[in-house]
Design a protein around this motif. Sequence first.
Motif, PDB file in Angstrom:
ATOM      1  N   VAL A  63       0.835  -1.207   0.000  1.00  0.00           N
ATOM      2  CA  VAL A  63       0.000   0.000   0.000  1.00  0.00           C
ATOM      3  C   VAL A  63       0.870   1.258   0.000  1.00  0.00           C
ATOM      4  CG1 VAL A  63      -1.655   1.322   1.405  1.00  0.00           C
ATOM      5  CG2 VAL A  63      -1.931  -1.138   1.148  1.00  0.00           C
ATOM      6  N   LEU A  64       2.085   1.163   0.525  1.00  0.00           N
ATOM      7  CA  LEU A  64       2.958   2.323   0.681  1.00  0.00           C
ATOM      8  C   LEU A  64       3.693   2.722  -0.593  1.00  0.00           C
ATOM      9  CD1 LEU A  64       4.605   1.441   4.113  1.00  0.00           C
ATOM     10  CD2 LEU A  64       2.747   3.068   3.678  1.00  0.00           C
ATOM     11  N   GLY A  65       3.560   1.947  -1.645  1.00  0.00           N
ATOM     12  CA  GLY A  65       4.390   2.216  -2.818  1.00  0.00           C
ATOM     13  C   GLY A  65       5.829   1.898  -2.440  1.00  0.00           C
ATOM     14  N   GLU A  66       6.720   2.851  -2.676  1.00  0.00           N
ATOM     15  CA  GLU A  66       8.124   2.637  -2.301  1.00  0.00           C
ATOM     16  C   GLU A  66       8.537   3.525  -1.137  1.00  0.00           C
ATOM     17  OE1 GLU A  66      10.583   2.794  -5.807  1.00  0.00           O
ATOM     18  OE2 GLU A  66       9.704   0.952  -6.593  1.00  0.00           O
ATOM     19  N   ASP A  67       7.565   3.954  -0.330  1.00  0.00           N
ATOM     20  CA  ASP A  67       7.847   4.803   0.822  1.00  0.00           C
ATOM     21  C   ASP A  67       8.137   3.963   2.064  1.00  0.00           C
ATOM     22  OD1 ASP A  67       7.536   7.226  -0.542  1.00  0.00           O
ATOM     23  OD2 ASP A  67       5.360   7.176  -0.271  1.00  0.00           O
ATOM     24  N   THR A  68       8.747   4.617   3.048  1.00  0.00           N
ATOM     25  CA  THR A  68       9.073   3.985   4.322  1.00  0.00           C
ATOM     26  C   THR A  68       8.390   4.734   5.448  1.00  0.00           C
ATOM     27  OG1 THR A  68      11.231   3.240   3.523  1.00  0.00           O
ATOM     28  CG2 THR A  68      10.952   3.380   5.910  1.00  0.00           C
ATOM     29  N   ILE A  69       7.854   3.988   6.398  1.00  0.00           N
ATOM     30  CA  ILE A  69       7.319   4.571   7.625  1.00  0.00           C
ATOM     31  C   ILE A  69       8.328   4.308   8.734  1.00  0.00           C
ATOM     32  CG2 ILE A  69       5.538   4.399   9.401  1.00  0.00           C
ATOM     33  CD1 ILE A  69       3.525   3.821   7.235  1.00  0.00           C
ATOM     34  N   PHE A  70       8.679   5.368   9.457  1.00  0.00           N
ATOM     35  CA  PHE A  70       9.571   5.267  10.615  1.00  0.00           C
ATOM     36  C   PHE A  70       8.740   5.470  11.867  1.00  0.00           C
ATOM     37  CE2 PHE A  70      12.241   6.659   7.145  1.00  0.00           C
ATOM     38  CZ  PHE A  70      13.409   5.934   7.309  1.00  0.00           C
ATOM     39  N   ILE A  71       8.840   4.542  12.808  1.00  0.00           N
ATOM     40  CA  ILE A  71       8.163   4.653  14.099  1.00  0.00           C
ATOM     41  C   ILE A  71       9.235   4.870  15.161  1.00  0.00           C
ATOM     42  CG2 ILE A  71       6.719   3.495  15.812  1.00  0.00           C
ATOM     43  CD1 ILE A  71       5.111   3.968  13.329  1.00  0.00           C
ATOM     44  N   ASP A  72       9.143   5.987  15.883  1.00  0.00           N
ATOM     45  CA  ASP A  72      10.080   6.283  16.972  1.00  0.00           C
ATOM     46  C   ASP A  72       9.436   5.926  18.297  1.00  0.00           C
ATOM     47  OD1 ASP A  72      12.183   7.386  15.428  1.00  0.00           O
ATOM     48  OD2 ASP A  72      11.041   9.238  15.224  1.00  0.00           O
ATOM     49  N   CYS A  73      10.115   5.142  19.105  1.00  0.00           N
ATOM     50  CA  CYS A  73       9.636   4.738  20.424  1.00  0.00           C
ATOM     51  C   CYS A  73      10.614   5.268  21.463  1.00  0.00           C
ATOM     52  CB  CYS A  73       9.544   3.219  20.516  1.00  0.00           C
ATOM     53  SG  CYS A  73       8.421   2.494  19.316  1.00  0.00           S
ATOM     54  N   ASP A  74      10.301   6.406  22.025  1.00  0.00           N
ATOM     55  CA  ASP A  74      11.131   7.014  23.055  1.00  0.00           C
ATOM     56  C   ASP A  74      10.509   6.745  24.420  1.00  0.00           C
ATOM     57  OD1 ASP A  74      12.927   8.056  21.207  1.00  0.00           O
ATOM     58  OD2 ASP A  74      11.774   9.895  20.964  1.00  0.00           O
ATOM     59  N   VAL A  75      11.215   6.030  25.266  1.00  0.00           N
ATOM     60  CA  VAL A  75      10.706   5.660  26.586  1.00  0.00           C
ATOM     61  C   VAL A  75      10.906   6.826  27.540  1.00  0.00           C
ATOM     62  CG1 VAL A  75      10.945   4.060  28.519  1.00  0.00           C
ATOM     63  CG2 VAL A  75      11.184   3.230  26.161  1.00  0.00           C
TER      64      VAL A  75
ATOM     65  N   ALA B  72       3.475   1.635  19.567  1.00  0.00           N
ATOM     66  CA  ALA B  72       3.846   1.760  18.158  1.00  0.00           C
ATOM     67  C   ALA B  72       2.690   1.343  17.260  1.00  0.00           C
ATOM     68  CB  ALA B  72       5.086   0.922  17.861  1.00  0.00           C
ATOM     69  N   TYR B  73       1.949   0.296  17.661  1.00  0.00           N
ATOM     70  CA  TYR B  73       0.757  -0.082  16.895  1.00  0.00           C
ATOM     71  C   TYR B  73      -0.227   1.084  16.849  1.00  0.00           C
ATOM     72  CZ  TYR B  73      -3.953  -1.409  16.016  1.00  0.00           C
ATOM     73  OH  TYR B  73      -5.238  -1.381  15.518  1.00  0.00           O
ATOM     74  N   LEU B  74      -0.475   1.715  18.002  1.00  0.00           N
ATOM     75  CA  LEU B  74      -1.421   2.837  18.050  1.00  0.00           C
ATOM     76  C   LEU B  74      -0.924   4.015  17.208  1.00  0.00           C
ATOM     77  CD1 LEU B  74      -2.471   2.696  21.805  1.00  0.00           C
ATOM     78  CD2 LEU B  74      -3.802   1.959  19.799  1.00  0.00           C
ATOM     79  N   ALA B  75       0.387   4.252  17.210  1.00  0.00           N
ATOM     80  CA  ALA B  75       0.955   5.316  16.381  1.00  0.00           C
ATOM     81  C   ALA B  75       0.763   4.999  14.900  1.00  0.00           C
ATOM     82  CB  ALA B  75       2.430   5.512  16.704  1.00  0.00           C
ATOM     83  N   LEU B  76       0.982   3.735  14.523  1.00  0.00           N
ATOM     84  CA  LEU B  76       0.796   3.335  13.127  1.00  0.00           C
ATOM     85  C   LEU B  76      -0.674   3.439  12.737  1.00  0.00           C
ATOM     86  CD1 LEU B  76       1.967   2.307  10.484  1.00  0.00           C
ATOM     87  CD2 LEU B  76       1.811  -0.026  11.411  1.00  0.00           C
ATOM     88  N   LYS B  77      -1.560   3.066  13.630  1.00  0.00           N
ATOM     89  CA  LYS B  77      -3.004   3.185  13.379  1.00  0.00           C
ATOM     90  C   LYS B  77      -3.367   4.649  13.135  1.00  0.00           C
ATOM     91  CE  LYS B  77      -7.458   2.253  13.664  1.00  0.00           C
ATOM     92  NZ  LYS B  77      -8.186   1.719  12.551  1.00  0.00           N
ATOM     93  N   SER B  78      -2.836   5.527  13.951  1.00  0.00           N
ATOM     94  CA  SER B  78      -3.086   6.963  13.788  1.00  0.00           C
ATOM     95  C   SER B  78      -2.502   7.479  12.470  1.00  0.00           C
ATOM     96  CB  SER B  78      -2.485   7.724  14.975  1.00  0.00           C
ATOM     97  OG  SER B  78      -2.677   9.105  14.833  1.00  0.00           O
ATOM     98  N   ALA B  79      -1.288   7.054  12.146  1.00  0.00           N
ATOM     99  CA  ALA B  79      -0.652   7.462  10.889  1.00  0.00           C
ATOM    100  C   ALA B  79      -1.466   6.968   9.703  1.00  0.00           C
ATOM    101  CB  ALA B  79       0.778   6.929  10.825  1.00  0.00           C
ATOM    102  N   GLN B  80      -1.961   5.742   9.788  1.00  0.00           N
ATOM    103  CA  GLN B  80      -2.782   5.195   8.706  1.00  0.00           C
ATOM    104  C   GLN B  80      -4.010   6.063   8.476  1.00  0.00           C
ATOM    105  OE1 GLN B  80      -4.109   0.827   8.035  1.00  0.00           O
ATOM    106  NE2 GLN B  80      -5.648   1.722   9.388  1.00  0.00           N
ATOM    107  N   GLN B  81      -4.697   6.443   9.548  1.00  0.00           N
ATOM    108  CA  GLN B  81      -5.886   7.289   9.416  1.00  0.00           C
ATOM    109  C   GLN B  81      -5.536   8.615   8.747  1.00  0.00           C
ATOM    110  OE1 GLN B  81      -6.984   7.215  13.574  1.00  0.00           O
ATOM    111  NE2 GLN B  81      -8.558   5.672  13.225  1.00  0.00           N
ATOM    112  N   ARG B  82      -4.420   9.203   9.146  1.00  0.00           N
ATOM    113  CA  ARG B  82      -3.994  10.479   8.565  1.00  0.00           C
ATOM    114  C   ARG B  82      -3.617  10.329   7.093  1.00  0.00           C
ATOM    115  NH1 ARG B  82      -1.969  15.355  10.801  1.00  0.00           N
ATOM    116  NH2 ARG B  82      -1.787  16.763   9.036  1.00  0.00           N
TER     117      ARG B  82
END
Length: 187
Positions: A53-65, A80-90
């Motif tokens: 679905v992303l074509g040739e793009d990359t998604i970076f997820i940063d997890c700072d504790v 990170a799942y919740l962040a990806l879910k939010s990014a997907q919606q956007r």
Amino acid sequence: KRKGWLTAEYALLPAATPIRTVREVSANKRNGRTIEISRLIGRALRSIANLSVLGEDTIFIDCDVLQADGGTRTACITAAYLALKSAQQRLIHDGVIDAPILTDEIASISVGMGTYGPLLDMDFAEDSAIYADYNFVMSRIGKIVEIQGTAEYSPISWNDFDELKNLALKGASDIFNFYDQNGYNLA
């Protein structure tokens, strides 16, 4: 390859631990634990992602504790799942992608076996006193993404492992219920 990529980076912020953690960028070296957890988070997310679905793009997820009190890797996977879910919606809303990236949901939970029996989502003091420690990453549809674990002092029985597995299933179910109650589900 006309297929995107998803990667994650894990880091303890300096004030996350009682004794200040040195930023790895300052030391000019990432430690093995940080690399291993970063890879784990990326693997877990890719297991439920349709990267085409992303074509040739990359998604970076940063997890700072922000506060390390046991279970940081499992907390980061769930966050990170919740962040990806939010990014997907956007990305869908902005017209960047035309279909969902996510094919399922994941939750991650830590369990341990101590002298008082099985424990779910231990804090640092509990985690330091247990003799077996396992991290489970599970999908909503009931599949295993990853299990990491070890017996600290001596092997555990299959019965003890089954108790830990059942406790992890309950913990994951609680997380999925949280998603449902707070609008984070895939529907």
